[in-house]
Design a protein around this motif. Structure first.
Motif, PDB file in Angstrom:
ATOM      1  N   THR A 236       8.252  12.970   1.350  1.00 57.67           N
ATOM      2  CA  THR A 236       8.671  14.301   0.939  1.00 57.67           C
ATOM      3  C   THR A 236       8.722  15.187   2.172  1.00 57.67           C
ATOM      4  O   THR A 236       8.270  14.791   3.258  1.00 57.67           O
ATOM      5  CB  THR A 236       7.675  14.892  -0.078  1.00 57.67           C
ATOM      6  OG1 THR A 236       6.374  14.938   0.541  1.00 57.67           O
ATOM      7  CG2 THR A 236       7.598  14.043  -1.335  1.00 57.67           C
ATOM      8  N   GLU A 237       9.238  16.400   2.024  1.00 65.81           N
ATOM      9  CA  GLU A 237       9.300  17.310   3.172  1.00 65.81           C
ATOM     10  C   GLU A 237       7.894  17.586   3.713  1.00 65.81           C
ATOM     11  O   GLU A 237       7.676  17.619   4.935  1.00 65.81           O
ATOM     12  CB  GLU A 237       9.982  18.618   2.775  1.00 65.81           C
ATOM     13  CG  GLU A 237      11.472  18.503   2.496  1.00 65.81           C
ATOM     14  CD  GLU A 237      11.792  18.096   1.067  1.00 65.81           C
ATOM     15  OE1 GLU A 237      10.876  17.638   0.345  1.00 65.81           O
ATOM     16  OE2 GLU A 237      12.981  18.235   0.663  1.00 65.81           O
ATOM     17  N   ALA A 238       6.924  17.766   2.805  1.00 61.42           N
ATOM     18  CA  ALA A 238       5.547  18.069   3.233  1.00 61.42           C
ATOM     19  C   ALA A 238       4.927  16.881   3.955  1.00 61.42           C
ATOM     20  O   ALA A 238       4.223  17.042   4.960  1.00 61.42           O
ATOM     21  CB  ALA A 238       4.701  18.447   2.017  1.00 61.42           C
ATOM     22  N   TYR A 239       5.202  15.667   3.460  1.00 61.67           N
ATOM     23  CA  TYR A 239       4.651  14.458   4.094  1.00 61.67           C
ATOM     24  C   TYR A 239       5.172  14.307   5.521  1.00 61.67           C
ATOM     25  O   TYR A 239       4.414  14.034   6.456  1.00 61.67           O
ATOM     26  CB  TYR A 239       5.034  13.231   3.262  1.00 61.67           C
ATOM     27  CG  TYR A 239       4.444  11.926   3.757  1.00 61.67           C
ATOM     28  CD1 TYR A 239       3.327  11.379   3.162  1.00 61.67           C
ATOM     29  CD2 TYR A 239       5.025  11.238   4.819  1.00 61.67           C
ATOM     30  CE1 TYR A 239       2.785  10.177   3.606  1.00 61.67           C
ATOM     31  CE2 TYR A 239       4.493  10.046   5.282  1.00 61.67           C
ATOM     32  CZ  TYR A 239       3.377   9.522   4.666  1.00 61.67           C
ATOM     33  OH  TYR A 239       2.844   8.341   5.124  1.00 61.67           O
ATOM     34  N   VAL A 240       6.493  14.496   5.688  1.00 62.07           N
ATOM     35  CA  VAL A 240       7.107  14.353   7.016  1.00 62.07           C
ATOM     36  C   VAL A 240       6.505  15.362   7.987  1.00 62.07           C
ATOM     37  O   VAL A 240       6.182  15.022   9.134  1.00 62.07           O
ATOM     38  CB  VAL A 240       8.640  14.532   6.921  1.00 62.07           C
ATOM     39  CG1 VAL A 240       9.262  14.580   8.318  1.00 62.07           C
ATOM     40  CG2 VAL A 240       9.261  13.409   6.103  1.00 62.07           C
ATOM     41  N   ARG A 241       6.341  16.592   7.523  1.00 59.12           N
ATOM     42  CA  ARG A 241       5.790  17.641   8.394  1.00 59.12           C
ATOM     43  C   ARG A 241       4.378  17.286   8.850  1.00 59.12           C
ATOM     44  O   ARG A 241       4.038  17.393  10.034  1.00 59.12           O
ATOM     45  CB  ARG A 241       5.788  18.977   7.654  1.00 59.12           C
ATOM     46  CG  ARG A 241       5.340  20.157   8.506  1.00 59.12           C
ATOM     47  CD  ARG A 241       5.527  21.465   7.776  1.00 59.12           C
ATOM     48  NE  ARG A 241       4.761  21.544   6.535  1.00 59.12           N
ATOM     49  CZ  ARG A 241       5.303  21.448   5.318  1.00 59.12           C
ATOM     50  NH1 ARG A 241       6.604  21.256   5.175  1.00 59.12           N
ATOM     51  NH2 ARG A 241       4.540  21.528   4.237  1.00 59.12           N
TER      52      ARG A 241
ATOM     53  N   PHE B  10       0.869  -1.177   0.000  1.00 64.20           N
ATOM     54  CA  PHE B  10       0.000   0.000   0.000  1.00 64.20           C
ATOM     55  C   PHE B  10       0.907   1.228   0.000  1.00 64.20           C
ATOM     56  O   PHE B  10       1.869   1.291   0.769  1.00 64.20           O
ATOM     57  CB  PHE B  10      -0.895   0.012   1.236  1.00 64.20           C
ATOM     58  CG  PHE B  10      -1.826   1.197   1.312  1.00 64.20           C
ATOM     59  CD1 PHE B  10      -3.070   1.156   0.689  1.00 64.20           C
ATOM     60  CD2 PHE B  10      -1.460   2.348   1.995  1.00 64.20           C
ATOM     61  CE1 PHE B  10      -3.928   2.239   0.756  1.00 64.20           C
ATOM     62  CE2 PHE B  10      -2.310   3.439   2.066  1.00 64.20           C
ATOM     63  CZ  PHE B  10      -3.550   3.383   1.440  1.00 64.20           C
ATOM     64  N   ILE B  11       0.616   2.201  -0.860  1.00 59.96           N
ATOM     65  CA  ILE B  11       1.446   3.409  -0.938  1.00 59.96           C
ATOM     66  C   ILE B  11       0.729   4.578  -0.264  1.00 59.96           C
ATOM     67  O   ILE B  11      -0.385   4.946  -0.635  1.00 59.96           O
ATOM     68  CB  ILE B  11       1.801   3.764  -2.392  1.00 59.96           C
ATOM     69  CG1 ILE B  11       2.615   2.627  -3.027  1.00 59.96           C
ATOM     70  CG2 ILE B  11       2.583   5.072  -2.446  1.00 59.96           C
ATOM     71  CD1 ILE B  11       3.084   2.903  -4.442  1.00 59.96           C
ATOM     72  N   SER B  12       1.391   5.137   0.750  1.00 60.40           N
ATOM     73  CA  SER B  12       0.890   6.308   1.463  1.00 60.40           C
ATOM     74  C   SER B  12       1.729   7.518   1.037  1.00 60.40           C
ATOM     75  O   SER B  12       2.960   7.478   1.097  1.00 60.40           O
ATOM     76  CB  SER B  12       1.007   6.081   2.974  1.00 60.40           C
ATOM     77  OG  SER B  12       0.852   7.285   3.684  1.00 60.40           O
ATOM     78  N   TYR B  13       1.065   8.588   0.605  1.00 55.71           N
ATOM     79  CA  TYR B  13       1.804   9.769   0.155  1.00 55.71           C
ATOM     80  C   TYR B  13       0.924  11.005   0.271  1.00 55.71           C
ATOM     81  O   TYR B  13      -0.302  10.907   0.432  1.00 55.71           O
ATOM     82  CB  TYR B  13       2.282   9.586  -1.286  1.00 55.71           C
ATOM     83  CG  TYR B  13       1.186   9.567  -2.329  1.00 55.71           C
ATOM     84  CD1 TYR B  13       0.979  10.644  -3.191  1.00 55.71           C
ATOM     85  CD2 TYR B  13       0.341   8.460  -2.468  1.00 55.71           C
ATOM     86  CE1 TYR B  13      -0.028  10.624  -4.156  1.00 55.71           C
ATOM     87  CE2 TYR B  13      -0.658   8.420  -3.423  1.00 55.71           C
ATOM     88  CZ  TYR B  13      -0.845   9.508  -4.263  1.00 55.71           C
ATOM     89  OH  TYR B  13      -1.848   9.488  -5.206  1.00 55.71           O
ATOM     90  N   SER B  14       1.538  12.166   0.209  1.00 50.37           N
ATOM     91  CA  SER B  14       0.775  13.421   0.221  1.00 50.37           C
ATOM     92  C   SER B  14       0.697  13.959  -1.211  1.00 50.37           C
ATOM     93  O   SER B  14       1.647  13.822  -1.985  1.00 50.37           O
ATOM     94  CB  SER B  14       1.442  14.450   1.137  1.00 50.37           C
ATOM     95  OG  SER B  14       2.780  14.685   0.753  1.00 50.37           O
ATOM     96  N   HIS B  15      -0.441  14.540  -1.536  1.00 53.25           N
ATOM     97  CA  HIS B  15      -0.663  15.052  -2.902  1.00 53.25           C
ATOM     98  C   HIS B  15      -0.029  16.429  -3.035  1.00 53.25           C
ATOM     99  O   HIS B  15      -0.717  17.445  -3.121  1.00 53.25           O
ATOM    100  CB  HIS B  15      -2.159  15.091  -3.203  1.00 53.25           C
ATOM    101  CG  HIS B  15      -2.758  13.740  -3.399  1.00 53.25           C
ATOM    102  ND1 HIS B  15      -3.727  13.468  -4.343  1.00 53.25           N
ATOM    103  CD2 HIS B  15      -2.517  12.552  -2.787  1.00 53.25           C
ATOM    104  CE1 HIS B  15      -4.071  12.195  -4.291  1.00 53.25           C
ATOM    105  NE2 HIS B  15      -3.342  11.617  -3.340  1.00 53.25           N
TER     106      HIS B  15
END
Length: 504
Positions: free
Chosen positions: A73-78, A13-18
């Motif tokens: 990504t930086e946004a995902y980590v934040r 399953f891939i979890s990511y921010s758009h």
């Protein structure tokens, strides 16, 4: 038609921010590449549309997946660190709470950041990761990911050869003890079943599973012991023999650890297992020490594995609480806290009271107990978690000396710490990972001594003396201090967590 001889394709399953349209396309390309390499991928872009329930889609995808890839990504980590799973497509972000509640190693961080940065969410900061930021190394890193998901070792472990010194003991000769085949219930299945039951809060189902699991163990252990009864064992054989014996109780241990890391408070306290381990029904206390003291070695084994699991899950004080449980001494039958009894914390009688054997035995369990791989993911993470737990016990031992008014030993020579930190043999990078696990929650670290009534200033004043004493003890014990780096992984603990009175 698929070949029935082929193993079932792993599910990811891939979890990511758009973040941007370009990033969405990059994620889709990664998913396609994984599919072409025999990995079944669940991706929101392929599965859901307007009107679909995104949180439910994620919950189902994460629970059914063998691995969850977190595209960091930086946004995902934040957002992950802020705990903002959010609404809509932002619900696709894995928060720290979710990682903790699932109690599993299925989460694999994938770094995609500018300048090849390696910033990870705090909840997975010590875990194996793949860095796909640098185009120069992307293929090598992608292959690393394939090895991880397909559970195929990158380097094949060689076969164990024969001991060239078998039969030699102090210049004389002794027959090697023939290994005994151990047949037990599948501990991995027990771990998975226990985790599922605990997470859904089925207390009755839990009790039935525990009863079913523990019922044959004492008899099985006695039967196994009979094959060794009356036989002398070479010191070098003791870790292997203990691994056989402890593996009989591995299903019960895996079940207890599953409850501890389940995230459900009703199942987190597993101290009752200690009574099962220290006193198997019908156990014969007469005979050779390496056999008669197997029960105390079982307690040693469980407290260490449980402690490592707690540190891996960010629950330091849960591991510490287990170490403070009162356990019957196998010789005197007196009750005392576990961490105050050398055989239970790192000097097992069944291993000739050799802490170097003890720590090596614990690390070797990863190769024999498959459920440890399900929990920790890799042997490196398991060892890092073990080391982190023992560093925590080392801190607690100092706090106990101060609390009991025995801190005068800090100025004396000849005092040997109960916690066998001298046997950890920590490499620099391993020590850094272990230290991050230890200080994951500074408040929990401070709770180690505060719950014993020790003030921050007292710990700060005694800390350097405690490290010096430990180093002297390491040097005295089989000369091990001579090869140790002069810095301990947690040397700057009292400065880094900044308790009151630590002089910072």
């Amino acid at each position: 038609m698929s070949d029935p001889k082929e193993p079932q394709a792993p599910k990811v399953f891939i979890s990511y921010s758009h973040d941007t349209p370009a990033h969405k396309k990059w994620v889709a390309d990664l998913a396609s590449k994984l599919m072409s390499n025999g990995i079944q991928v669940t991706l929101d872009q392929w599965e859901i549309g307007p009107g679909d329930d995104v949180p439910k889609f994620m919950e189902k995808g994460v629970s059914e997946a063998d691995c969850v890839l977190m595209i960091c990504t930086e946004a995902y980590v934040r957002k992950a660190d802020d705990g903002k799973g959010g609404v809509g497509y932002e619900a696709m972000i894995v928060t720290g709470e979710l990682v903790k509640n699932l109690g599993t190693s299925k989460f694999v961080p994938i770094i995609r950041q500018e300048n090849g940065g390696g910033v990870l969410p705090k909840s997975v900061s010590t875990r194996f990761y793949v860095n796909l930021s640098d185009e120069k190394s992307v293929e090598e890193q992608f292959k690393e990911l394939l090895h991880k998901v397909h559970k195929v070792p990158k380097v094949k472990k060689p076969e164990l050869g024969k001991n060239p010194f078998v039969g030699e003991l102090g210049g004389g000769a002794a027959p090697a003890v023939v290994p005994v085949e151990v047949k037990v219930e599948d501990a991995s299945a027990m771990y998975a079943a226990g985790l599922a039951i605990a997470q859904r809060g089925d207390l009755m189902g839990w009790r039935k599973l525990v009863q079913k699991t523990r019922e044959p163990l004492a008899k099985n252990l006695s039967t196994w012991r009979s094959a060794y009864e009356g036989k002398a064992a070479l010191v070098a054989d003791l870790p292997r023999i203990l691994t056989e014996g402890s593996s009989i109780y591995s299903p019960l241990m895996s079940l207890a650890v599953a409850g501890a890391v389940s995230g459900n408070a009703k199942f987190s306290n597993q101290t009752s297992i200690l009574d099962e381990l220290i006193g198997p029904a019908g156990w014969n206390v007469a005979g050779m020490t390496y056999l008669t003291q197997i029960p105390s070695a079982l307690v040693f084994t469980f407290q260490a594995v449980h402690g490592a699991a707690c540190l891996f899950s960010g629950e330091l004080m849960r591991g510490v609480a287990m170490s403070r449980a009162r356990v019957r001494d196998s010789y005197s039958s007196q009750m005392d806290e576990l961490f105050k009894q050398p055989p239970l914390v790192g000097w097992p009688y069944s291993l000739n009271e050799r802490p170097d054997f003890a720590l090596s035995y614990l690390v070797g369990l990863f190769d024999n107990w498959a459920w440890l791989a399900e929990l920790f993911g890799s042997k490196e993470e398991y060892k890092s978690s073990l080391v982190a737990y023992y560093l925590g016990l080392h801190v607690q031992e100092l706090a106990n000396l101060i609390a009991s008014g025995n801190d005068a030993v800090l100025e004396a020579d000849g005092h040997m710490p109960l916690v066998p930190i001298q046997s950890l043999r920590i490499e620099a990078d391993q020590g850094s990972r272990s230290y991050r696990l230890l200080v994951h929650s500074p408040e929990e670290v401070r709770a180690i001594w505060r719950t014993l009534g020790v003030k921050d200033a007292q710990m700060a004043a005694a800390w350097d003396k405690w490290l010096s004493l430990t180093l002297r003890a390491m040097t005295a014990y089989r000369g091990q201090g001579t090869s140790w780096r002069r810095q301990f992984p947690h040397e700057n603990l009292l400065k880094d967590i900044r308790p009151e009175g630590a002089g910072v």
